[in-house]
Scaffold this motif. Sequence first.
Motif, mmCIF file in Angstrom:
data_model
loop_
_atom_site.group_PDB
_atom_site.id
_atom_site.type_symbol
_atom_site.label_atom_id
_atom_site.label_comp_id
_atom_site.label_asym_id
_atom_site.label_seq_id
_atom_site.Cartn_x
_atom_site.Cartn_y
_atom_site.Cartn_z
ATOM 1 N N CYS A 280 48.464 48.599 41.799
ATOM 2 C CA CYS A 280 47.080 48.099 41.981
ATOM 3 C C CYS A 280 47.007 47.381 43.246
ATOM 4 O O CYS A 280 45.996 47.355 43.871
ATOM 5 C CB CYS A 280 46.621 47.531 40.707
ATOM 6 N N LYS B 149 48.516 46.994 45.983
ATOM 7 C CA LYS B 149 48.436 47.734 47.254
ATOM 8 C C LYS B 149 47.368 48.898 47.525
ATOM 9 O O LYS B 149 46.585 48.766 48.648
ATOM 10 C CB LYS B 149 49.950 48.305 47.247
ATOM 11 N N ALA B 150 47.105 49.278 46.322
ATOM 12 C CA ALA B 150 46.025 50.516 46.326
ATOM 13 C C ALA B 150 44.638 50.099 46.573
ATOM 14 O O ALA B 150 43.787 50.387 47.305
ATOM 15 C CB ALA B 150 46.100 51.361 45.387
ATOM 16 N N GLU B 151 44.601 48.514 45.734
ATOM 17 C CA GLU B 151 43.049 48.177 45.845
ATOM 18 C C GLU B 151 42.682 47.042 46.563
ATOM 19 O O GLU B 151 41.563 46.823 47.224
ATOM 20 C CB GLU B 151 42.638 47.843 44.428
ATOM 21 N N TYR B 152 43.877 46.168 46.837
ATOM 22 C CA TYR B 152 43.744 45.024 47.751
ATOM 23 C C TYR B 152 44.486 44.803 48.855
ATOM 24 O O TYR B 152 44.308 43.963 49.719
ATOM 25 C CB TYR B 152 43.913 43.769 46.846
ATOM 26 N N ARG C 58 36.877 43.692 39.159
ATOM 27 C CA ARG C 58 36.220 45.018 38.643
ATOM 28 C C ARG C 58 37.245 46.152 39.122
ATOM 29 O O ARG C 58 37.422 47.148 38.472
ATOM 30 C CB ARG C 58 34.790 45.008 38.814
ATOM 31 N N ARG C 59 37.798 46.072 40.372
ATOM 32 C CA ARG C 59 38.580 47.007 40.831
ATOM 33 C C ARG C 59 39.775 47.170 40.425
ATOM 34 O O ARG C 59 40.304 48.158 39.870
ATOM 35 C CB ARG C 59 38.823 46.633 42.404
ATOM 36 N N LEU C 60 40.412 46.067 39.803
ATOM 37 C CA LEU C 60 41.641 46.108 38.907
ATOM 38 C C LEU C 60 41.074 46.638 37.729
ATOM 39 O O LEU C 60 42.227 47.393 37.087
ATOM 40 C CB LEU C 60 42.041 44.615 38.802
ATOM 41 N N ARG D 284 38.989 48.848 36.965
ATOM 42 C CA ARG D 284 38.727 50.236 37.048
ATOM 43 C C ARG D 284 40.182 50.993 37.304
ATOM 44 O O ARG D 284 40.436 52.165 36.679
ATOM 45 C CB ARG D 284 37.942 50.645 38.151
ATOM 46 N N PHE D 285 40.965 50.219 37.846
ATOM 47 C CA PHE D 285 42.325 50.802 38.186
ATOM 48 C C PHE D 285 43.452 51.032 36.895
ATOM 49 O O PHE D 285 43.807 52.037 36.771
ATOM 50 C CB PHE D 285 43.132 50.031 39.281
ATOM 51 N N TYR E 243 43.839 39.847 37.258
ATOM 52 C CA TYR E 243 43.513 39.523 38.728
ATOM 53 C C TYR E 243 43.787 38.037 39.193
ATOM 54 O O TYR E 243 44.481 38.023 40.315
ATOM 55 C CB TYR E 243 41.879 39.826 38.860
#
Length: 521
Positions: free
Chosen positions: A54, A56-59, A332-334, A336-337, A354
């Motif tokens: 997460c 790596k992909a989101e942040y 929120r991005r975490l 959803r992931f 987070y």
Amino acid sequence: MQHGSFSRQIDKDLLGRFDAEILSRTPHVAGGDRTGVVANPTPLVDLTDALSECAKAEYGIRIDSKSVRVFGKLDSQIFGGSVKVRPAVEIIRDAITTGKLRSGQKIFEATSGNFGLALGMLRDLGLEAIVLVSRRIQGGVLDELKNEGVRSVNLDVDICPAPGLKIDPNLVVAKAAAASVREQLAQLGLDTAVFDKNRGDVEALLAKQDVISLAKLLARIYDGFCPEQYDNELNVRSHETTTAPEIDQQLKAHGYSLGDFRIITAFGTGGTSAGLAKYAQAKYRQKSVHVVFPLANQDVAGIRTRDKAVGLRFYQPELYGGEHEVDFEAARRLLRFFAGRGYGIGESGALALYSALQMINYGAGDKFVVMIADGLQKYLADLEVPVETSDPLEVNVEEANSKQSIYGEVLWTHAMFVPREEGIKLVADALGCEKDKVKVATARDVQSLITTEKIPAGINALLPKDKSKTLLVCMAGGTSLRVAEVLAKNGVGAQSLTGGIMNLSQTNNRQPEDLVQVATE
């Protein structure tokens, strides 16, 4: 009244049913021994690889998963649905054993959702819960409260019940709010004459937005019971004597020590953070607990911002290793992931996880236990989070009978008890299968599976060889449901029989002690 002599008579029938139907399915120290093993633990899951992916992909953050370890304490998977089940069970059982709560009484409490949902477990015991909530509460939470048989009174006040704001009373607003409360109580069947006699006190509390004290007042005037989660020391004790030792035991099974970990939790009433902090300080002489708050202008379900925590009884910063204000919009991005990968993580859990990610990124620690207070389901409508769907992990007897052919085996899985011959026969008869189809896993293997999240060789040998599903049975359904969850994480199809042998014994007028015995190995 609540403190009269009659109320001190212990309702032994209610206590027996509470222990059989609720305590037996929720975390507690076996046999009442505070130094013993915790029965019905919730999963402690290694989230390191998922968090690394997460990050790596989101942040765009790289985490060395070899040097970092992050465990999630999934109280989202507790019987009752959230971490608030723990203090609710402790408080309600104490109220029954001290004669403060009897069959037929109503329970009044101020809640932002999860404690009210925990009280919903009591409806089958004949106890009605009435909760005071804000109109700003998520629609999904209100729906769940209704589904669990919890009656609600909606108030135009702060989303988290306030401890009593120091503001000048606005009697015009308070009078209107009191009229609304009166109407809703009438709809719930309560005598409005009792309300009218105490209307002045109600309006004064509403003027200060003191919903906590309003719940106490309603319990007093209607001869009910108020758990007082914001002020009841049992809230803290439930986490100090059960949750913390439970985590400690599970980390040891993974080869770690709680003394080497930081514990991250969001702040609702403060009971979780205070209880965990007291345990860590007493046993490891460390301030291990880090408390997370959303930013001052953000609403996160059931969680306070820091300025709204100040003044609460269980806000005790002197116990904490740190306090952190975290942007929920970034979290929120975490959320959803992890939701997209099937993890049962709600808003507060995402905020805490987070925060762990940020602490790792800034070199402020490399070993964390993150409290996942509840699941995602009730927040879906507001967050529009995509989730994967799958077959339910729990089925009742009728459902299991209707699709008996899909189960390759019926497997008994409990960490303390094994069935007698009569117990095996009862299970087979109830499910309409041959007695030879019912297998029994050793208690040691079951405990190993739950604590390590890995399938022991002994259990693996009992699973169907053709990859068909396994139907799991235990005492009351709680342990077998957790086993089903662990098997699912390992790619094995399984479902748990709701209520276990307790339900089957009641249906067949049998005594459970005639059907099971304590495991000897």
